[in-house]
Write a protein that holds these residues in place. Structure first.
Motif, PDB file in Angstrom:
ATOM      1  N   TYR A   1       0.833  -1.209   0.000  1.00 27.18           N
ATOM      2  CA  TYR A   1       0.000   0.000   0.000  1.00 27.18           C
ATOM      3  C   TYR A   1       0.866   1.256   0.000  1.00 27.18           C
ATOM      4  O   TYR A   1       0.584   2.211  -0.707  1.00 27.18           O
ATOM      5  CB  TYR A   1      -0.916   0.045   1.227  1.00 27.18           C
ATOM      6  CG  TYR A   1      -2.211  -0.703   1.064  1.00 27.18           C
ATOM      7  CD1 TYR A   1      -3.200  -0.249   0.194  1.00 27.18           C
ATOM      8  CD2 TYR A   1      -2.466  -1.851   1.804  1.00 27.18           C
ATOM      9  CE1 TYR A   1      -4.393  -0.917   0.060  1.00 27.18           C
ATOM     10  CE2 TYR A   1      -3.657  -2.533   1.665  1.00 27.18           C
ATOM     11  CZ  TYR A   1      -4.615  -2.063   0.785  1.00 27.18           C
ATOM     12  OH  TYR A   1      -5.802  -2.737   0.648  1.00 27.18           O
ATOM     13  N   TYR A   2       1.896   1.250   0.800  1.00 29.00           N
ATOM     14  CA  TYR A   2       2.750   2.431   0.912  1.00 29.00           C
ATOM     15  C   TYR A   2       3.491   2.723  -0.395  1.00 29.00           C
ATOM     16  O   TYR A   2       3.490   3.841  -0.888  1.00 29.00           O
ATOM     17  CB  TYR A   2       3.746   2.268   2.060  1.00 29.00           C
ATOM     18  CG  TYR A   2       4.650   3.462   2.202  1.00 29.00           C
ATOM     19  CD1 TYR A   2       4.173   4.647   2.750  1.00 29.00           C
ATOM     20  CD2 TYR A   2       5.957   3.430   1.757  1.00 29.00           C
ATOM     21  CE1 TYR A   2       4.979   5.773   2.850  1.00 29.00           C
ATOM     22  CE2 TYR A   2       6.780   4.544   1.853  1.00 29.00           C
ATOM     23  CZ  TYR A   2       6.282   5.708   2.407  1.00 29.00           C
ATOM     24  OH  TYR A   2       7.079   6.818   2.494  1.00 29.00           O
ATOM     25  N   SER A   3       4.118   1.709  -0.961  1.00 32.13           N
ATOM     26  CA  SER A   3       4.986   1.914  -2.122  1.00 32.13           C
ATOM     27  C   SER A   3       4.248   1.901  -3.451  1.00 32.13           C
ATOM     28  O   SER A   3       4.763   2.408  -4.449  1.00 32.13           O
ATOM     29  CB  SER A   3       6.075   0.839  -2.148  1.00 32.13           C
ATOM     30  OG  SER A   3       5.475  -0.434  -2.352  1.00 32.13           O
TER      31      SER A   3
ATOM     32  N   ARG B   1       2.728   6.685  -0.457  1.00 34.16           N
ATOM     33  CA  ARG B   1       3.892   7.562  -0.626  1.00 34.16           C
ATOM     34  C   ARG B   1       3.591   8.629  -1.679  1.00 34.16           C
ATOM     35  O   ARG B   1       3.846   9.815  -1.463  1.00 34.16           O
ATOM     36  CB  ARG B   1       5.123   6.765  -1.040  1.00 34.16           C
ATOM     37  CG  ARG B   1       6.330   7.670  -1.325  1.00 34.16           C
ATOM     38  CD  ARG B   1       7.475   6.954  -2.017  1.00 34.16           C
ATOM     39  NE  ARG B   1       8.066   5.965  -1.150  1.00 34.16           N
ATOM     40  CZ  ARG B   1       8.390   4.724  -1.548  1.00 34.16           C
ATOM     41  NH1 ARG B   1       8.158   4.325  -2.778  1.00 34.16           N
ATOM     42  NH2 ARG B   1       8.952   3.884  -0.710  1.00 34.16           N
ATOM     43  N   ASN B   2       3.014   8.223  -2.802  1.00 36.35           N
ATOM     44  CA  ASN B   2       2.691   9.176  -3.863  1.00 36.35           C
ATOM     45  C   ASN B   2       1.599  10.152  -3.426  1.00 36.35           C
ATOM     46  O   ASN B   2       1.624  11.322  -3.820  1.00 36.35           O
ATOM     47  CB  ASN B   2       2.251   8.441  -5.130  1.00 36.35           C
ATOM     48  CG  ASN B   2       3.407   7.721  -5.801  1.00 36.35           C
ATOM     49  OD1 ASN B   2       4.574   7.975  -5.510  1.00 36.35           O
ATOM     50  ND2 ASN B   2       3.086   6.807  -6.689  1.00 36.35           N
ATOM     51  N   ILE B   3       0.655   9.692  -2.634  1.00 39.42           N
ATOM     52  CA  ILE B   3      -0.385  10.593  -2.113  1.00 39.42           C
ATOM     53  C   ILE B   3       0.258  11.701  -1.287  1.00 39.42           C
ATOM     54  O   ILE B   3      -0.008  12.882  -1.492  1.00 39.42           O
ATOM     55  CB  ILE B   3      -1.422   9.826  -1.268  1.00 39.42           C
ATOM     56  CG1 ILE B   3      -2.265   8.897  -2.141  1.00 39.42           C
ATOM     57  CG2 ILE B   3      -2.317  10.799  -0.488  1.00 39.42           C
ATOM     58  CD1 ILE B   3      -3.148   7.940  -1.350  1.00 39.42           C
TER      59      ILE B   3
ATOM     60  N   PHE C   1       1.466   5.250   8.044  1.00 34.73           N
ATOM     61  CA  PHE C   1       1.956   5.667   6.728  1.00 34.73           C
ATOM     62  C   PHE C   1       2.675   7.014   6.809  1.00 34.73           C
ATOM     63  O   PHE C   1       3.742   7.183   6.224  1.00 34.73           O
ATOM     64  CB  PHE C   1       0.806   5.767   5.722  1.00 34.73           C
ATOM     65  CG  PHE C   1       0.261   4.446   5.299  1.00 34.73           C
ATOM     66  CD1 PHE C   1       1.066   3.493   4.686  1.00 34.73           C
ATOM     67  CD2 PHE C   1      -1.076   4.154   5.494  1.00 34.73           C
ATOM     68  CE1 PHE C   1       0.551   2.274   4.276  1.00 34.73           C
ATOM     69  CE2 PHE C   1      -1.597   2.941   5.092  1.00 34.73           C
ATOM     70  CZ  PHE C   1      -0.788   1.995   4.478  1.00 34.73           C
ATOM     71  N   PHE C   2       2.084   7.971   7.509  1.00 37.11           N
ATOM     72  CA  PHE C   2       2.715   9.294   7.593  1.00 37.11           C
ATOM     73  C   PHE C   2       4.088   9.196   8.238  1.00 37.11           C
ATOM     74  O   PHE C   2       5.051   9.807   7.772  1.00 37.11           O
ATOM     75  CB  PHE C   2       1.845  10.283   8.370  1.00 37.11           C
ATOM     76  CG  PHE C   2       2.452  11.656   8.397  1.00 37.11           C
ATOM     77  CD1 PHE C   2       2.269  12.518   7.328  1.00 37.11           C
ATOM     78  CD2 PHE C   2       3.252  12.059   9.451  1.00 37.11           C
ATOM     79  CE1 PHE C   2       2.877  13.778   7.320  1.00 37.11           C
ATOM     80  CE2 PHE C   2       3.851  13.305   9.459  1.00 37.11           C
ATOM     81  CZ  PHE C   2       3.669  14.165   8.391  1.00 37.11           C
ATOM     82  N   GLN C   3       4.200   8.423   9.309  1.00 31.90           N
ATOM     83  CA  GLN C   3       5.474   8.327  10.009  1.00 31.90           C
ATOM     84  C   GLN C   3       6.538   7.641   9.148  1.00 31.90           C
ATOM     85  O   GLN C   3       7.707   8.010   9.202  1.00 31.90           O
ATOM     86  CB  GLN C   3       5.282   7.639  11.353  1.00 31.90           C
ATOM     87  CG  GLN C   3       4.505   8.525  12.315  1.00 31.90           C
ATOM     88  CD  GLN C   3       4.290   7.912  13.672  1.00 31.90           C
ATOM     89  OE1 GLN C   3       5.040   7.054  14.106  1.00 31.90           O
ATOM     90  NE2 GLN C   3       3.245   8.358  14.355  1.00 31.90           N
TER      91      GLN C   3
END
Length: 192
Positions: free
Chosen positions: A38-40, A52-54, A77-79
């Protein structure tokens, strides 16, 4: 024609309707993909998502236009994103938070499912997110709005956790029980 005019006249007397559009996130920390995917943005064939793109796009967009606002929710995710940023990007992000353009809601590590977790886990994951926000951006950046848009059921524990006693001003939630929704619809009581 006269009947239609009589119906429309009272509507014209109503005050204008104010609509608030709140750009925000709800990024699953694990549902169809892993947290890392989800992050990458990998495995997008399963589900299109790249947190990350968001965050990169949001920070860039907010910096370009001071009238824009964005609300970010999931601190896991933010951290992670924050840990990857250089000093210039961190400074730019701090300015956005200080100006109120970038705000946090809920502030927990994730938006947990209220129906299946132990209350201690709810408290711990919320505390974990709030501590980082307070440490990096000051106590004034810690969320005062609870934001539970995706749980499958609601609990009294969550309402207490995100209450005035915990420094919250408001709690927004989603997913009404389907039977309650049907009843409210049938009785014309769907607005709440």
């Amino acid at each position: 024609m006269a009947l239609a005019l009589r119906v429309l006249q009272p509507l014209a007397a109503l005050p204008p309707l104010t609509v608030h559009i709140v750009p925000h996130t709800h990024d699953d920390c694990g549902w169809l993909k892993t947290f890392d995917a989800y992050y990458s943005g990998t495995d997008n064939w399963l589900h299109l998502a790249s947190v990350r793109n968001i965050l990169d796009a949001v920070v860039l967009s907010l910096a370009k236009e001071p009238s824009r606002r964005f609300t970010f929710v999931e601190q896991s995710f933010f951290q992670r994103w924050w840990s990857e940023q250089d000093d210039a990007q961190r400074s730019a992000t701090r300015r956005l938070i200080e100006s109120g353009q970038l705000q946090f809601a809920n502030g927990g590590w994730c938006m947990h499912d209220e129906a299946t977790v132990h209350f201690i886990d709810m408290i711990d994951q919320t505390t974990l997110g709030h501590r980082m926000i307070a440490k990096e951006f000051g106590a004034e950046a810690v969320p005062t709005v609870g934001w539970q848009l995706d749980p499958f059921g609601h609990s009294a524990t969550q309402a207490a956790l995100l209450s005035a006693e915990a420094g919250m001003d408001a709690l927004f939630f989603g997913r009404i029980d389907y039977q309650d929704l049907k009843l409210r619809h049938n009785e014309s009581r769907n607005e709440f």
